[in-house]
Design a protein around this motif. Structure first.
Motif: not given
Length: 706
Positions: A687-692
């Protein structure tokens, strides 16, 4: 009243009075006969009654009257004894009769012993008694037209004819009275004529043309012949055309009435009233038309004439976001599709695992190699054994098991019930169902897939036919897929037919087709594969590319066909390696610039590149940021919300792999194509990678990039 007209004297021939003549026998039924007075002594000679006669009136002398119908009277032979002296009213028997005019005297001496046969005797007019109420003229007219003479009756020789009194003609009309001659009889007084009563029948017949003239009695006791009427209405013969005219007028009236009713009904129909703008039309304006107001459109197409973005501007816009450590190893590129210029590049030539962005290449190859209206077929043919049917699977994995009118996860998919109905109609005796799965070849799973990938919540074992994409819950994209989707189809289909599943078989050549259903068109299948990142549909599309290029419909054949089609259409595929069409395989490798190159052609200006028209549907299948598909629940962060609704991109996610490839409309109205590929081998926080990645793409939206 003229001699030729017949007075109406209705009588029952029953004498109800008490008076009778002294020399007559009265039986209570016959009419009393009145004596005829002798003529006045004027020197003309003759006995008391021998000089009475009825003048013969020729047709030229016959007066015209509305009583006489224009129908020729029946021929009658004139007989001397048939003439009868005009009857005299009661009380005037002793008064002398006026002698007839000389030119009208035609003496005829009948033989005393000669009698006329009963059938030839003239009819005697009916008697009307004074106490009876005279009928109205129109009633009298109708009765006379309907009266027909009855057969004559024999008159008793000892009775004299009764005196007839016409009470209907008391009007003061005085035509010249007719002159009557009285015939002389040598041996006896005048032989009374035999009485003949007219019948009472409904059929109208013309009145007798030669009748005795009626007598009008004055209050003083004097009698005068009744004057002839001067009324000359149009006879019935002259009125014969009128009923036709009346009937024609009635028909015209009915036709006009029906026409008016038809026009009224037609004008009441909404289509007609709207077409002719009738006041009662449903679409008629309810009030005055609104005043036009100026409208400024907030949405418009890409601007290709404005200032082009610069590479420096793009680099400054994404520099900070692209340098986030959360992204791990990031490669990517930004391209201006209007001219193909590369505006930003970061290791875009390095092949990385693309995950589901592989579907961009698969969909592009399908749109380039297969007709956009192509539909997947599921056909049933007659088997080699009686009562056996073979399902020829054509690759449709979207079959709908719901009843007609309800969609499953794939809108526009074919209904299984339609196929069942066709087969039952063609051959209701089917007892066994077999499957021909030869459309697809090879393994049901691809190299590089994990053992748990199929069946799973995102993939089923590949087969050329199945229901609802193999989902256990037809409307839930994240439901578990069945382990043997083609076998489940066979069982379901057999149950609906009342038959049993009997394994696999090869359909006979030229076998009779019992039924066939087809999927949605190719463009809708590619949209579904991209929006929902449908792995199964992507593999089906890759196999259709292989079939279209005469290759093997397998994982390897589909991958090879995809690369061949893209190369044939001028794309540089250096570094591209494919093991499947969905991107589940970790063996796939695609450089970022290849994905950007394909998307740039799809987003290019109309008419500039012939490949653009075929690849344009690819953009329609890309999920909308914060709106649809795999991007529906993304771009909610404050750092990426600028791109919500302005970005359309295909996502890709595997363990340690996150990719994003699509288009964005910047604030200057220019379309930019981008590809971002992140590899985070040691970071499991997807999720954090997608948000980035979303933040980087959002920066392209607001940069202006000049």
């Amino acid at each position: 009243m003229p001699d030729s007209e017949e007075p109406s004297w209705p009588s029952s021939d029953e004498d109800t009075g008490s008076a009778k003549l002294p020399d007559q026998e009265y039986d209570g039924q016959s009419t009393a006969q009145l004596r005829v007075p002798p003529p006045a002594s004027n020197g003309s000679g003759g006995g008391p009654t021998d000089n009475f006669t009825v003048p013969k009136i020729t047709p030229e002398q016959e007066p015209k009257s509305w009583f006489a119908a224009k129908v020729p009277p029946p021929p009658q032979e004139e007989q001397p004894w048939a003439r009868q002296a005009p009857p005299q009213p009661v009380g005037q028997q002793d008064q002398p009769q006026q002698p007839p005019r000389p030119e009208q005297q035609r003496p005829e001496q009948p033989r005393p012993d000669q009698q006329r046969p009963e059938s030839q005797q003239p009819p005697r007019p009916e008697q009307q008694w004074p106490e009876q109420q005279p009928p109205r003229p129109e009633q009298q007219r109708s009765e006379q037209q309907q009266r027909r003479p009855e057969p004559p009756q024999q008159q008793r020789p000892d009775q004299q004819p009764p005196q007839r009194i016409d009470m209907q003609r008391l009007e003061p009309q005085r035509p010249e009275p007719p002159q009557v001659r009285q015939p002389q009889r040598p041996e006896q007084q005048q032989q009374p004529p035999e009485r003949r009563e007219p019948p009472r029948q409904p059929e109208p017949v013309p009145p007798a043309p030669h009748m005795a003239a009626p007598i009008r009695i004055e209050p003083t006791g004097e009698s005068h012949p009744a004057e002839a009427t001067t009324e000359s209405p149009v006879t019935k013969a002259e009125d014969e055309p009128k009923p036709k005219r009346k009937k024609r007028g009635l028909l015209i009236g009915v036709f006009v009435l029906l026409l008016v009713v038809a026009l009224g009904v037609a004008s009441a129909l909404p289509q007609v009233s709207n077409r002719f703008k009738l006041p009662w039309a449903p679409n008629a304006p309810k009030g005055d038309e609104p005043v036009p107001v100026a409208v400024t459109l907030s949405l418009h197409g890409p601007d290709t004439d404005g200032a082009a973005p610069t590479a420096e501007g793009v680099a400054n816009a994404v520099k900070a976001a692209a340098g986030s450590s959360t992204l791990g190893k990031l490669t990517g590129s930004v391209v201006d599709p209007a001219n193909g210029a590369v505006l930003w590049d970061k290791g875009s030539s390095e092949p990385l695992t693309p995950a589901s962005t592989t579907k961009v290449l698969t969909a592009a190859a399908a749109l380039l190699a297969v007709d956009h209206g192509f539909q997947l077929s599921t056909k049933v043919v007659q088997g080699t054994q009686p009562g056996t049917a073979v399902v020829v699977a054509g690759g449709d994995v979207t079959l709908n098991a719901f009843a007609a009118g309800k969609d499953n996860f794939y809108p526009g998919s074919a209904h299984l019930d339609d196929l069942v109905a066709q087969v039952k109609k063609a051959n209701p005796d089917i007892k066994k169902i077999q499957l021909d799965l030869s459309a697809f070849a090879g393994s049901a799973t691809a190299p590089g897939w994990a053992a748990a990938d199929a069946p799973s919540t995102f993939m089923a074992q590949v087969a050329p036919v199945m229901i609802d994409g193999g989902r256990t819950a037809p409307l839930d994209d994240h439901s578990m897929r069945v382990s043997n989707p083609s076998g489940v189809f066979a069982q379901k289909f057999a149950e609906k037919l009342g038959a049993s599943a009997a394994g696999t078989a090869t359909a006979p050549e030229g076998a009779k087709v019992l039924g066939e259903i087809k999927s949605a068109p190719l463009t809708e299948l590619t949209n579904a594969a991209l929006v929902h990142s449908d792995n199964l549909l992507a593999e089906v599309l890759a196999r259709q590319v292989a079939i279209a290029t005469k290759g093997e419909a397998s994982f390897a054949g589909g991958a090879k066909a995809t690369l061949d089609v893209l190369k044939q259409n001028g794309f540089d595929l250096t570094g591209v390696e494919l093991s499947d069409g969905s991107g589940l395989s970790t063996l796939n490798k695609i450089p970022a610039k290849v994905l950007s190159q394909v998307l740039a052609v799809a987003a290019g200006p109309d008419g500039k590149d012939p490949r653009t028209a075929k690849l344009r549907p690819l953009l329609a299948g890309l999920p909308v940021a914060g709106g649809s598909g795999t991007l529906e629940k993304r771009y909610d962060d404050s750092n990426s919300s600028d791109g919500k609704g302005w970005i359309r991109a295909k996502t890709g996610t595997l363990s340690g792999v996150n990719t994003l490839a699509g288009v964005v409309l910047d604030t200057d109205g220019r379309v930019l194509v981008f590809t971002l590929m992140s590899s985070t081998a040691g970071n499991s926080d997807t999720d954090s990678v997608r948000a980035a990645l979303d933040v980087v793409a959002a920066k392209l939206r607001g940069c202006g990039c000049k």
